[in-house]
Design an enzyme around this catalytic site. Structure first.
Site, PDB file in Angstrom:
ATOM      1  N   HIS A 103       0.810  -1.212   0.000  1.00  0.00           N
ATOM      2  CA  HIS A 103       0.000   0.000   0.000  1.00  0.00           C
ATOM      3  C   HIS A 103       0.847   1.267   0.000  1.00  0.00           C
ATOM      4  O   HIS A 103       0.490   2.264  -0.649  1.00  0.00           O
ATOM      5  CB  HIS A 103      -0.928   0.007   1.228  1.00  0.00           C
ATOM      6  CG  HIS A 103      -1.836   1.193   1.306  1.00  0.00           C
ATOM      7  ND1 HIS A 103      -3.024   1.255   0.613  1.00  0.00           N
ATOM      8  CD2 HIS A 103      -1.729   2.360   1.988  1.00  0.00           C
ATOM      9  CE1 HIS A 103      -3.609   2.423   0.868  1.00  0.00           C
ATOM     10  NE2 HIS A 103      -2.846   3.103   1.690  1.00  0.00           N
ATOM     11  N   ASN A 156      -2.417   8.150 -12.495  1.00  0.00           N
ATOM     12  CA  ASN A 156      -2.519   9.414 -11.773  1.00  0.00           C
ATOM     13  C   ASN A 156      -1.894   9.190 -10.398  1.00  0.00           C
ATOM     14  O   ASN A 156      -2.273   8.258  -9.702  1.00  0.00           O
ATOM     15  CB  ASN A 156      -3.972   9.849 -11.584  1.00  0.00           C
ATOM     16  CG  ASN A 156      -4.699  10.036 -12.900  1.00  0.00           C
ATOM     17  OD1 ASN A 156      -4.097  10.443 -13.891  1.00  0.00           O
ATOM     18  ND2 ASN A 156      -5.974   9.741 -12.926  1.00  0.00           N
ATOM     19  N   HIS A 190      -3.320   3.905  -3.064  1.00  0.00           N
ATOM     20  CA  HIS A 190      -2.585   2.673  -3.348  1.00  0.00           C
ATOM     21  C   HIS A 190      -1.961   2.770  -4.744  1.00  0.00           C
ATOM     22  O   HIS A 190      -2.610   3.239  -5.686  1.00  0.00           O
ATOM     23  CB  HIS A 190      -3.546   1.484  -3.285  1.00  0.00           C
ATOM     24  CG  HIS A 190      -2.867   0.161  -3.308  1.00  0.00           C
ATOM     25  ND1 HIS A 190      -2.789  -0.657  -2.192  1.00  0.00           N
ATOM     26  CD2 HIS A 190      -2.225  -0.514  -4.291  1.00  0.00           C
ATOM     27  CE1 HIS A 190      -2.144  -1.768  -2.513  1.00  0.00           C
ATOM     28  NE2 HIS A 190      -1.778  -1.684  -3.788  1.00  0.00           N
ATOM     29  N   HIS A 223      -1.412   2.432  -8.240  1.00  0.00           N
ATOM     30  CA  HIS A 223      -2.206   1.803  -9.289  1.00  0.00           C
ATOM     31  C   HIS A 223      -2.336   2.744 -10.477  1.00  0.00           C
ATOM     32  O   HIS A 223      -2.103   3.942 -10.377  1.00  0.00           O
ATOM     33  CB  HIS A 223      -3.603   1.439  -8.778  1.00  0.00           C
ATOM     34  CG  HIS A 223      -4.528   2.613  -8.629  1.00  0.00           C
ATOM     35  ND1 HIS A 223      -4.392   3.548  -7.609  1.00  0.00           N
ATOM     36  CD2 HIS A 223      -5.575   3.030  -9.371  1.00  0.00           C
ATOM     37  CE1 HIS A 223      -5.335   4.468  -7.722  1.00  0.00           C
ATOM     38  NE2 HIS A 223      -6.061   4.187  -8.785  1.00  0.00           N
ATOM     39  N   GLN A 234      -4.669   2.966 -14.505  1.00  0.00           N
ATOM     40  CA  GLN A 234      -5.928   2.594 -15.127  1.00  0.00           C
ATOM     41  C   GLN A 234      -5.720   2.353 -16.611  1.00  0.00           C
ATOM     42  O   GLN A 234      -4.716   2.769 -17.198  1.00  0.00           O
ATOM     43  CB  GLN A 234      -6.979   3.685 -14.919  1.00  0.00           C
ATOM     44  CG  GLN A 234      -7.296   3.966 -13.462  1.00  0.00           C
ATOM     45  CD  GLN A 234      -8.362   5.033 -13.312  1.00  0.00           C
ATOM     46  OE1 GLN A 234      -9.514   4.858 -13.703  1.00  0.00           O
ATOM     47  NE2 GLN A 234      -7.969   6.170 -12.753  1.00  0.00           N
TER      48      GLN A 234
END
Length: 359
Positions: free
Chosen positions: A132, A172, A183, A185, A187
């Site tokens: 995380h 982003n 967290h 990540h 898209q």
């Protein structure tokens, strides 16, 4: 690499990408989830000749939850998340609050000159790590290669979906950018149209070819490498540079030395060489002002059906931070007219990024 496909409780697809072939991915999503929302509606703006997605269901998406309620962390006893497994390397799943999807609803016309049609497509979330408090800049070269394999796998699959015209992989990072989940990540958007930015780039590339017979992107790369003043870092297969007409206070483009339409066209050596250079650039960004740099990282790939002979896959990375305690806001000139004013000369940005110590 091992790829494992499964489904979440509401039917959405989930894919695990693992470095180890013996990773166990049999965990089941036990949550009681509501039905999936209908796809957004697309409304056509005749003044700009652009499509706008209207997705009211996204108002209810998760917003900056505490770390112990993060939906992108692995599931734990008594705390099920979007990822049922207790650990993972890279995970990709359909977004629960998508801007585009194949779950169609009713789409009445709104009158006037604006056409309405379903927002057919797909939105996926790419979790780079189960840690995380990590970041992309902290990933190992092997993990970055795995993320790239996930990008490639999903680009190819989404490009084959009916109605999809363009696939866009991006990240982003930072609350200043407007993230809703901290967290690490990114898209992937599978659009039902070719985006305005891509149409602009391909139009410029087409006109350049008609005038000179050359490849616009290759010529830009060659000119930046020859000038050298704005080059931030480079290796055998990639060059990272601040563009001469950078719009943002901090902006770096990463080009492969060989032009390909999409990420799937990169050979193994080019894929392996990307991670070390990119994570170095990200660490330089974090070291520029001594605070974590908010950024948007955007892959430009060829559309599915048009302009593939003109496209040149590359990554554009930019930030709104212009000083340790100052952000660039898109005010009147930028927001209303699309006319950018950059407070920092690109050559200065490149010089300062090269001076950052990354070891």
């Amino acid at each position: 690499m091992r790829r494992t496909a499964t489904h979440l409780a509401d039917g959405r697809e989930l894919f695990y990408f693992d470095l180890r072939d013996d990773a166990e991915r049999g965990a089941v999503d036990t949550r009681d989830l509501p039905p999936r929302p209908a796809a957004s509606e697309l409304r056509y703006d005749p003044l700009t000749e652009e499509w706008v997605a209207v997705a009211g269901h996204r108002q209810g998406r998760t917003f900056l939850p505490p770390a112990d309620e993060c939906p992108l962390c692995p599931s734990a006893p008594g705390r099920p998340t979007e990822i049922p497994s207790p650990t993972y390397d890279v995970a990709v799943f359909e977004n629960r609050f998508p801007s585009f999807s194949t779950n169609l609803g009713a789409y009445p016309q709104v009158g006037g000159l604006s056409e309405v049609r379903p927002g057919v497509g797909r939105c996926e979330v790419v979790c780079f790590t189960s840690e995380h408090d990590s970041s992309f800049s902290m990933l190992s070269p092997e993990r970055v290669e795995l993320v790239m394999e996930a990008w490639i796998d999903r680009t190819v699959a989404l490009s084959a979906m009916p109605g999809v015209e363009q696939v866009f992989c991006f990240e982003n990072r930072g609350p200043e950018i407007g993230i809703t989940l901290p967290h690490p990540h990114g898209q992937i958007y599978a659009y039902p149209y070719v985006t305005p930015r891509t149409r602009t780039l391909l139009g410029a590339a087409r006109r350049h070819r008609e005038r000179t017979g050359g490849d616009l992107f290759a010529d830009v790369l060659a000119a930046e490498r020859e000038a050298a003043e704005r080059v931030v870092a480079a290796n055998e297969h990639w060059t990272a540079f601040v563009p001469a007409a950078a719009r943002w206070p901090v902006e770096v483009h990463l080009y492969p030395h060989r032009g390909v339409p999409g990420l799937d066209g990169l050979d193994p050596a080019e894929r392996a060489a990307f991670g070390p250079l990119y994570t170095e650039v990200l660490r330089r960004l974090d070291g520029l002002f001594g605070v974590p740099m908010p950024y948007v990282s955007a892959w430009h790939q060829a559309p599915v059906r048009v302009g593939r002979d003109l496209a040149y896959t590359h990554l554009e990375l930019f930030s709104i931070r212009r000083a340790p305690d100052k952000l660039k806001y898109l005010a009147g000139s930028e927001s209303a007219m699309g006319a950018f004013v950059n407070d920092i000369p690109p050559e200065e940005t490149a010089r300062r990024l090269r001076a950052v110590i990354t070891e």
